[in-house]
Each structure stands twice: as structure tokens, then as C-alpha cells.
Design an enzyme around this catalytic site. Structure first.
Site, mmCIF file in Angstrom:
data_model
loop_
_atom_site.group_PDB
_atom_site.id
_atom_site.type_symbol
_atom_site.label_atom_id
_atom_site.label_comp_id
_atom_site.label_asym_id
_atom_site.label_seq_id
_atom_site.Cartn_x
_atom_site.Cartn_y
_atom_site.Cartn_z
ATOM 1 N N LYS A 2 0.768 -1.346 -0.058
ATOM 2 C CA LYS A 2 0.015 0.000 0.021
ATOM 3 C C LYS A 2 0.882 1.146 0.152
ATOM 4 O O LYS A 2 0.551 2.060 -0.731
ATOM 5 C CB LYS A 2 -1.016 0.022 1.022
ATOM 6 C CG LYS A 2 -1.839 -1.079 1.308
ATOM 7 C CD LYS A 2 -2.892 -0.831 2.477
ATOM 8 C CE LYS A 2 -2.182 -0.937 3.996
ATOM 9 N NZ LYS A 2 -1.342 -2.156 4.194
ATOM 10 N N ARG A 33 12.105 -2.042 10.207
ATOM 11 C CA ARG A 33 11.174 -1.685 11.044
ATOM 12 C C ARG A 33 11.225 -2.613 12.163
ATOM 13 O O ARG A 33 10.971 -3.900 11.996
ATOM 14 C CB ARG A 33 9.686 -1.220 10.577
ATOM 15 C CG ARG A 33 9.564 -0.068 9.549
ATOM 16 C CD ARG A 33 8.384 0.019 8.748
ATOM 17 N NE ARG A 33 7.248 -0.493 9.347
ATOM 18 C CZ ARG A 33 6.004 -0.431 9.012
ATOM 19 N NH1 ARG A 33 5.841 0.126 7.767
ATOM 20 N NH2 ARG A 33 4.989 -0.835 9.593
HETATM 21 P P1 AMP Z 1 1.883 1.109 8.770
HETATM 22 O O1 AMP Z 1 2.859 1.737 8.391
HETATM 23 O O2 AMP Z 1 0.640 1.467 8.042
HETATM 24 O O3 AMP Z 1 1.950 -0.485 8.614
HETATM 25 O O4 AMP Z 1 1.450 1.125 10.394
HETATM 26 C C1 AMP Z 1 2.391 0.731 11.482
HETATM 27 C C2 AMP Z 1 1.848 0.536 12.706
HETATM 28 O O5 AMP Z 1 1.258 2.208 12.923
HETATM 29 C C3 AMP Z 1 0.611 -0.181 12.893
HETATM 30 O O6 AMP Z 1 0.813 -1.530 13.233
HETATM 31 C C4 AMP Z 1 -0.243 0.213 14.044
HETATM 32 O O7 AMP Z 1 0.534 -0.162 15.312
HETATM 33 C C5 AMP Z 1 0.119 1.726 13.749
HETATM 34 N N1 AMP Z 1 -1.071 2.270 12.807
HETATM 35 C C6 AMP Z 1 -1.101 2.774 11.467
HETATM 36 N N2 AMP Z 1 -2.136 3.139 11.196
HETATM 37 C C7 AMP Z 1 -3.103 2.908 12.097
HETATM 38 C C8 AMP Z 1 -4.455 3.130 12.200
HETATM 39 N N3 AMP Z 1 -5.217 3.421 11.421
HETATM 40 N N4 AMP Z 1 -5.260 2.670 13.434
HETATM 41 C C9 AMP Z 1 -4.480 2.185 14.644
HETATM 42 N N5 AMP Z 1 -2.984 1.946 14.564
HETATM 43 C C10 AMP Z 1 -2.343 2.448 13.277
#
Ligand code: AMP
Length: 219
Positions: free
Chosen positions: A13, A157
Site C-alpha cells: 500500500k 522496522r
Molecule cells: P503501517 O505503516 O501502516 O503498517 O502502520 C504501522 C503501525 O502503526 C501499525 O502496526 C499500528 O500500530 C499503527 N497504525 C497505523 N495506522 C493505524 C490506524 N489507522 N489505526 C491504528 N493504528 C495504526
């Protein structure tokens, strides 16, 4: 345009949203990038979010909704990446867009099978400064550990490490798949198979939103 990109961790994404935003001028809103920015700046929200993120859990809905709300009405259009991740967030998004008078144009679901997701996540790395994603096997930075774009540090990460990955997959199934059902029940979802090279997936994504292969909307 208001576009929601849905898909499990590792579906691509972020990579695709970044590219689509560059070619269309839409504002790429990634809640994950925003939260990593808060963590890096040591804000109150960042301190709270870090413990959830390191475990692969979701940050509480109320914090996420207030963080993203002010950006949603951006007249340039928005490309939502990683939000909404719960039905409560999806309902809050509907409400905010209703007030802004700008409904969602497309919800795109990027699907990838679980074995491929785990393979991708285990080789994924990210620039800590500009958030450019890399695949250490198929598209590593030219100089190991250094971002091609800004020279920042490229690292794996914490939440791409094995224990956090399996928790993130469970969280996705339990809390985010219902968001897909929420949109499907309204008939809003366009499905794309997100297997293939980044160029191939970008072509499918552009076509699914009616933007042609350049990513630029045709009207
Ligand atoms: P991502 O980079 O989108 O994979 O997000 C990394 C981390 O940020 C996730 O595993 C959650 O801990 C937190 N996170 C990101 N977006 C959200 C969301 N919409 N709601 C809750 N936690 C989020």
C-alpha cells in the site's frame, strides 16, 4: 478524489500510494508514516503510540481519528493508506467526509496471499528520514543502509520483526477485515491482485481508479 487503499501488512500500500500521489498530486495520508514521525519527534502521541506499534497492535481509535481528521478535506484529494483500520475509524471517516461534502470515490482492496506477505515483510526496510520503502532482496538501496533518495538510514522496522509480524496479521484479520466487509456491504470495493512487480501492480491500481497507467485521472 478520496481513495482508500486497504490490504494486509506487506501488500504494498505504501509503495503504491506514494507513487500514485506523485503522479496525481493527491495528498498521500499514511497514518503509519504520521505515527513514525510522532515517535521520531518524541511527542506525547509518539510516546503513547510506540508501545502499540512495537508489538504490532493498533493505536487507539480516538488518537488516530483526531490525528488524521484535519487532513481529510484537503482539496487536492486524499489517498488514505493504513486508515481506516477498524470499523469505528471507518464510521468516523464517513462522518468527516459527510461534513466536508466529499464522499469516498473508491475503496481499493490489494490482496496478496499470506506466504508472499511474510516473505515480503521479512525483507522489507524503510528510510528513517523520508520513509521510502525498500525490499532488501529485490530492490535494495544502491549503497547498503543508505537511502537513494535522501541519504537517510535504511533500517528494518521493529514491527517487521517476526513476533510483531504474526501479531499484525492477527490484528488485520480480527479488526481490519471487518472494514473490508463494511465497504463491501455498500458495494464500494474494487479488488486488485497485488502480486507482481511494483510496475505491474501500479498499472492495475491506476486502471482500477480510472487513472490510466500514468496514474493521472482521465477526467
Ligand atoms: P503501517 O505503516 O501502516 O503498517 O502502520 C504501522 C503501525 O502503526 C501499525 O502496526 C499500528 O500500530 C499503527 N497504525 C497505523 N495506522 C493505524 C490506524 N489507522 N489505526 C491504528 N493504528 C495504526
Amino acid at each position: 478524489m478520496r481513495i482508500v487503499l486497504l490490504g494486509p501488512p506487506g501488500a504494498g500500500k505504501g509503495t503504491q500510494a506514494r507513487r500514485l500521489a506523485e503522479s496525481t498530486g493527491m495528498n498521500h495520508l499514511s497514518t503509519g508514516d504520521m505515527l513514525r514521525g510522532e515517535v521520531a519527534s518524541g511527542t506525547e502521541l509518539g510516546l503513547l503510540a510506540k508501545s502499540y506499534m512495537d508489538r504490532g497492535d493498533l493505536v487507539p481509535d480516538s488518537n488516530i481519528i483526531s490525528m488524521i481528521q484535519i487532513h481529510i478535506g484537503d482539496p487536492a484529494g486524499v489517498l488514505l493508506d493504513g486508515f481506516p483500520r477498524t470499523v469505528v475509524q471507518a464510521e468516523a471517516l464517513d462522518e468527516a467526509l459527510k461534513q466536508a461534502g466529499t464522499p469516498i470515490d473508491k475503496v481499493v482492496h490489494m490482496s496478496v496471499d499470506t506466504d508472499e506477505l511474510i516473505r515480503r515483510l521479512s525483507s522489507r526496510a524503510l528510510c528513517t528520514d523520508c520513509q521510502t520503502p525498500y525490499n532488501l532482496e529485490s530492490s535494495p538501496p544502491a549503497v547498503p543502509g543508505k537511502c537513494d533518495r535522501c541519504g537517510g538510514a535504511v533500517v528494518v522496522r521493529d514491527d517487521d520483526k517476526p513476533e510483531a509480524v504474526s501479531n499484525r496479521m492477527n490484528v488485520y484479520r480480527q479488526l481490519t477485515e471487518p472494514v473490508l466487509h463494511y465497504y463491501r456491504s455498500r458495494g464500494d470495493v474494487v479488488e486488485i491482485d497485488a502480486i507482481g512487480t511494483p510496475d505491474e501492480v501500479f498499472a492495475k491500481l491506476s486502471q482500477s481508479i480510472g487513472a490510466g497507467n500514468s496514474g493521472r485521472p482521465s477526467n
